[in-house]
Design an enzyme around this catalytic site. Structure first.
Site, PDB file in Angstrom:
ATOM      1  N   GLY A  34       0.805  -1.158   0.011  1.00  8.35           N
ATOM      2  CA  GLY A  34       0.055  -0.158   0.107  1.00  8.35           C
ATOM      3  C   GLY A  34       0.805   1.415  -0.171  1.00  8.35           C
ATOM      4  O   GLY A  34       1.848   1.224  -0.630  1.00  8.35           O
ATOM      5  N   ASP A  81       4.366  -4.891  15.178  1.00  4.89           N
ATOM      6  CA  ASP A  81       2.984  -4.529  15.413  1.00  4.89           C
ATOM      7  C   ASP A  81       2.975  -3.483  16.108  1.00  4.89           C
ATOM      8  O   ASP A  81       3.381  -3.304  17.350  1.00  4.89           O
ATOM      9  CB  ASP A  81       2.223  -5.990  16.111  1.00  4.89           C
ATOM     10  CG  ASP A  81       0.573  -5.445  16.253  1.00  4.89           C
ATOM     11  OD1 ASP A  81       0.348  -4.178  16.360  1.00  4.89           O
ATOM     12  OD2 ASP A  81      -0.256  -6.405  16.553  1.00  4.89           O
ATOM     13  N   TYR A 179     -13.128   5.302  12.288  1.00  4.86           N
ATOM     14  CA  TYR A 179     -11.950   5.639  11.427  1.00  4.86           C
ATOM     15  C   TYR A 179     -11.773   7.237  11.312  1.00  4.86           C
ATOM     16  O   TYR A 179     -10.728   7.886  11.624  1.00  4.86           O
ATOM     17  CB  TYR A 179     -11.885   4.967  10.153  1.00  4.86           C
ATOM     18  CG  TYR A 179     -10.758   5.576   9.161  1.00  4.86           C
ATOM     19  CD1 TYR A 179      -9.614   4.682   9.092  1.00  4.86           C
ATOM     20  CD2 TYR A 179     -10.930   6.477   8.309  1.00  4.86           C
ATOM     21  CE1 TYR A 179      -8.620   5.169   8.275  1.00  4.86           C
ATOM     22  CE2 TYR A 179      -9.804   7.003   7.481  1.00  4.86           C
ATOM     23  CZ  TYR A 179      -8.563   6.237   7.394  1.00  4.86           C
ATOM     24  OH  TYR A 179      -7.634   6.448   6.629  1.00  4.86           O
ATOM     25  N   VAL A 212      -6.535   7.271  -2.391  1.00  9.20           N
ATOM     26  CA  VAL A 212      -5.444   6.342  -3.163  1.00  9.20           C
ATOM     27  C   VAL A 212      -5.971   5.009  -3.313  1.00  9.20           C
ATOM     28  O   VAL A 212      -6.230   4.635  -2.227  1.00  9.20           O
ATOM     29  CB  VAL A 212      -4.176   6.362  -2.513  1.00  9.20           C
ATOM     30  CG1 VAL A 212      -3.076   6.171  -3.310  1.00  9.20           C
ATOM     31  CG2 VAL A 212      -3.907   7.886  -2.075  1.00  9.20           C
ATOM     32  N   THR A 214      -5.739   1.463  -2.763  1.00  7.65           N
ATOM     33  CA  THR A 214      -4.990   0.396  -1.960  1.00  7.65           C
ATOM     34  C   THR A 214      -6.078  -0.394  -1.526  1.00  7.65           C
ATOM     35  O   THR A 214      -7.310  -0.320  -1.850  1.00  7.65           O
ATOM     36  CB  THR A 214      -4.498   1.108  -0.894  1.00  7.65           C
ATOM     37  OG1 THR A 214      -5.419   1.560   0.233  1.00  7.65           O
ATOM     38  CG2 THR A 214      -3.351   2.063  -1.200  1.00  7.65           C
TER      39      THR A 214
HETATM   40  P1  NDP Z   1      -3.532  -0.598   3.415  1.00 16.57           P
HETATM   41  O1  NDP Z   1      -4.664  -1.319   4.095  1.00 16.57           O
HETATM   42  O2  NDP Z   1      -3.171  -1.038   1.879  1.00 16.57           O
HETATM   43  O3  NDP Z   1      -2.198  -0.754   4.302  1.00 16.57           O
HETATM   44  C1  NDP Z   1      -2.381  -0.722   5.696  1.00 16.57           C
HETATM   45  C2  NDP Z   1      -0.960  -1.043   6.253  1.00 16.57           C
HETATM   46  O4  NDP Z   1      -1.057  -0.896   7.596  1.00 16.57           O
HETATM   47  C3  NDP Z   1      -0.533  -2.583   5.896  1.00 16.57           C
HETATM   48  O5  NDP Z   1       0.706  -2.784   5.619  1.00 16.57           O
HETATM   49  C4  NDP Z   1      -1.182  -3.343   7.242  1.00 16.57           C
HETATM   50  O6  NDP Z   1      -0.199  -4.341   7.516  1.00 16.57           O
HETATM   51  C5  NDP Z   1      -0.630  -2.210   8.258  1.00 16.57           C
HETATM   52  N1  NDP Z   1      -1.116  -2.387   9.599  1.00 16.57           N
HETATM   53  C6  NDP Z   1      -2.227  -2.466   9.974  1.00 16.57           C
HETATM   54  N2  NDP Z   1      -2.350  -2.666  11.199  1.00 16.57           N
HETATM   55  C7  NDP Z   1      -0.971  -2.985  11.635  1.00 16.57           C
HETATM   56  C8  NDP Z   1      -0.557  -2.978  12.940  1.00 16.57           C
HETATM   57  N3  NDP Z   1      -1.064  -3.189  13.991  1.00 16.57           N
HETATM   58  N4  NDP Z   1       0.982  -3.026  12.964  1.00 16.57           N
HETATM   59  C9  NDP Z   1       1.666  -2.782  11.896  1.00 16.57           C
HETATM   60  N5  NDP Z   1       1.164  -2.818  10.724  1.00 16.57           N
HETATM   61  C10 NDP Z   1      -0.184  -2.706  10.768  1.00 16.57           C
HETATM   62  O7  NDP Z   1      -3.864   0.705   3.578  1.00 16.57           O
HETATM   63  P2  NDP Z   1      -3.274   2.320   2.724  1.00 16.57           P
HETATM   64  O8  NDP Z   1      -1.805   1.859   2.418  1.00 16.57           O
HETATM   65  O9  NDP Z   1      -4.291   2.693   1.910  1.00 16.57           O
HETATM   66  O10 NDP Z   1      -3.089   2.956   3.977  1.00 16.57           O
HETATM   67  C11 NDP Z   1      -1.931   3.622   4.656  1.00 16.57           C
HETATM   68  C12 NDP Z   1      -2.041   4.696   5.619  1.00 16.57           C
HETATM   69  O11 NDP Z   1      -2.706   5.824   4.795  1.00 16.57           O
HETATM   70  C13 NDP Z   1      -3.090   4.487   6.662  1.00 16.57           C
HETATM   71  O12 NDP Z   1      -2.756   4.968   8.089  1.00 16.57           O
HETATM   72  C14 NDP Z   1      -4.566   5.006   6.198  1.00 16.57           C
HETATM   73  O13 NDP Z   1      -5.373   5.221   7.098  1.00 16.57           O
HETATM   74  C15 NDP Z   1      -4.014   6.152   5.515  1.00 16.57           C
HETATM   75  N6  NDP Z   1      -4.695   6.810   4.378  1.00 16.57           N
HETATM   76  C16 NDP Z   1      -5.191   5.791   3.284  1.00 16.57           C
HETATM   77  C17 NDP Z   1      -5.933   6.564   2.312  1.00 16.57           C
HETATM   78  C18 NDP Z   1      -6.411   5.968   1.042  1.00 16.57           C
HETATM   79  O14 NDP Z   1      -7.093   6.352   0.245  1.00 16.57           O
HETATM   80  N7  NDP Z   1      -5.757   4.628   0.602  1.00 16.57           N
HETATM   81  C19 NDP Z   1      -6.396   7.900   2.247  1.00 16.57           C
HETATM   82  C20 NDP Z   1      -5.946   8.463   3.631  1.00 16.57           C
HETATM   83  C21 NDP Z   1      -5.065   8.072   4.767  1.00 16.57           C
HETATM   84  P3  NDP Z   1      -0.982  -6.020   7.486  1.00 16.57           P
HETATM   85  O15 NDP Z   1      -0.672  -6.404   6.206  1.00 16.57           O
HETATM   86  O16 NDP Z   1      -0.282  -6.766   8.547  1.00 16.57           O
HETATM   87  O17 NDP Z   1      -2.524  -5.658   7.642  1.00 16.57           O
END
Ligand code: NDP
Length: 272
Positions: A34, A81, A179, A212, A214
């Site tokens: 992501g 984590d 959220y 974005v 993802t």
């Molecule tokens: P994804 O779901 O693609 O990625 C989320 C990531 O966070 C994964 O790598 C996941 O790992 C990790 N994660 C979740 N829980 C934990 C934990 N307890 N410890 C460590 N890692 C963890 O989401 P995005 O890439 O879209 O989001 C990334 C950030 O951007 C987030 O904070 C999201 O809120 C923010 N965001 C995203 C937007 C979008 O449109 N995509 C818009 C605005 C903000 P695992 O594979 O282990 O679950």
């Protein structure tokens, strides 16, 4: 020779150099897929050595190796984590020991569940708050003493928290009340830590991305398409690279006088 503005000769400002992160070490949580993956790649391309931290250690190691291969930077993949204090402490320690310090922390890990408020369980509530708020709090608290130390070029550290425009607006069809609240907390936590840690030289800023594509944001799904694409001023969602450029800006000296800022990178979405 003149500068066209009535002044004498001026030395080049070196503005592009301010975006470089050579000699610095960056840690990206949730960094193997992501947006986190794009952030880790961009930071390495800007010159940083990069630690990719995630719950899945094997995939972190794999992502770190791929980033090293494409950028020539030193990288480290590790398990972390962000809701587990012992893992955060062990992970930060490994970064400092194996990469030689820590100057940039990107608190990217996050989670989102789309559910109407009346159906949100206590477990759902806890999970989102733990991951999105405590998952920013813990790495920041553990990393801060390291970030406060002078890096090889004398510069102290920078934290970039990944917030969201969901902290600022409510898109009714999304149904993600917890959220939204969690991201508002991230923005306010950013400002509080920025004020408290400015005297020790640590900058703390947040990035509020728009949409974005993802796993978290399936922007092409018909139920979300109108909200995420058709109603957006630019009629598109962002690429991860566009958002990553804002992370490099906040992580680097290009933003040296910014702290407590929430940088909105949303293609104008919050204008309406
Ligand atoms: P994804 O779901 O693609 O990625 C989320 C990531 O966070 C994964 O790598 C996941 O790992 C990790 N994660 C979740 N829980 C934990 C934990 N307890 N410890 C460590 N890692 C963890 O989401 P995005 O890439 O879209 O989001 C990334 C950030 O951007 C987030 O904070 C999201 O809120 C923010 N965001 C995203 C937007 C979008 O449109 N995509 C818009 C605005 C903000 P695992 O594979 O282990 O679950």
């Amino acid at each position: 020779m003149g500068d066209g503005a009535g002044g004498g000769e001026r030395a080049a400002s070196g503005v592009l150099d301010r975006f470089r992160l050579d000699g610095r070490v960056a840690l990206v949580t949730g960094g193997y897929r992501g947006l986190g993956r794009a952030f880790a790649q961009a930071l390495a391309e800007a010159g940083a050595d990069v630690a990719v931290a995630a719950r899945d250690e094997a995939r972190s190691v794999e992502a770190a190796a791929e980033i090293a291969a494409s950028t020539g930077r030193r990288t480290l993949g590790l398990r972390m984590d962000v809701t587990d204090r012992a893992e955060v402490e062990a992970g930060v320690r490994r970064v400092v020991d194996e990469l030689g310090g820590l100057q940039v922390l990107v608190n990217n890990a996050g989670t989102c569940i789309h559910e109407p408020a009346l159906e949100v369980s206590d477990d759902h509530f806890q999970d989102v708050l733990q991951t999105n708020v405590r998952g920013v709090w813990l790495p920041s608290q553990v990393a801060a003493p390291h970030l406060a130390q002078q890096g090889p070029d004398g510069v102290r550290g920078s934290i970039v928290n990944i917030g969201s425009i969901s902290a600022m607006i409510v898109n009714r069809p999304q149904m993600q009340p917890v959220y939204n609240a969690s991201k508002a907390a991230v923005h306010q936590l950013t400002k509080s830590l920025a004020a408290e840690w400015a005297p020790m030289g640590v900058r703390v800023n947040a990035l509020a991305p728009g949409y974005v594509k993802t796993e978290m944001a399936p922007v092409d799904e018909p139920r979300f398409r109108r909200m995420w694409i058709e109603d957006a001023p630019m009629q598109r969602y962002a690429t991860p690279e566009e958002v990553a450029a804002s992370v490099v800006y906040l992580a680097s000296d290009a933003s040296s006088f910014c702290t407590g800022t929430v940088l909105v990178t949303d293609g104008g979405y919050t204008l309406h």
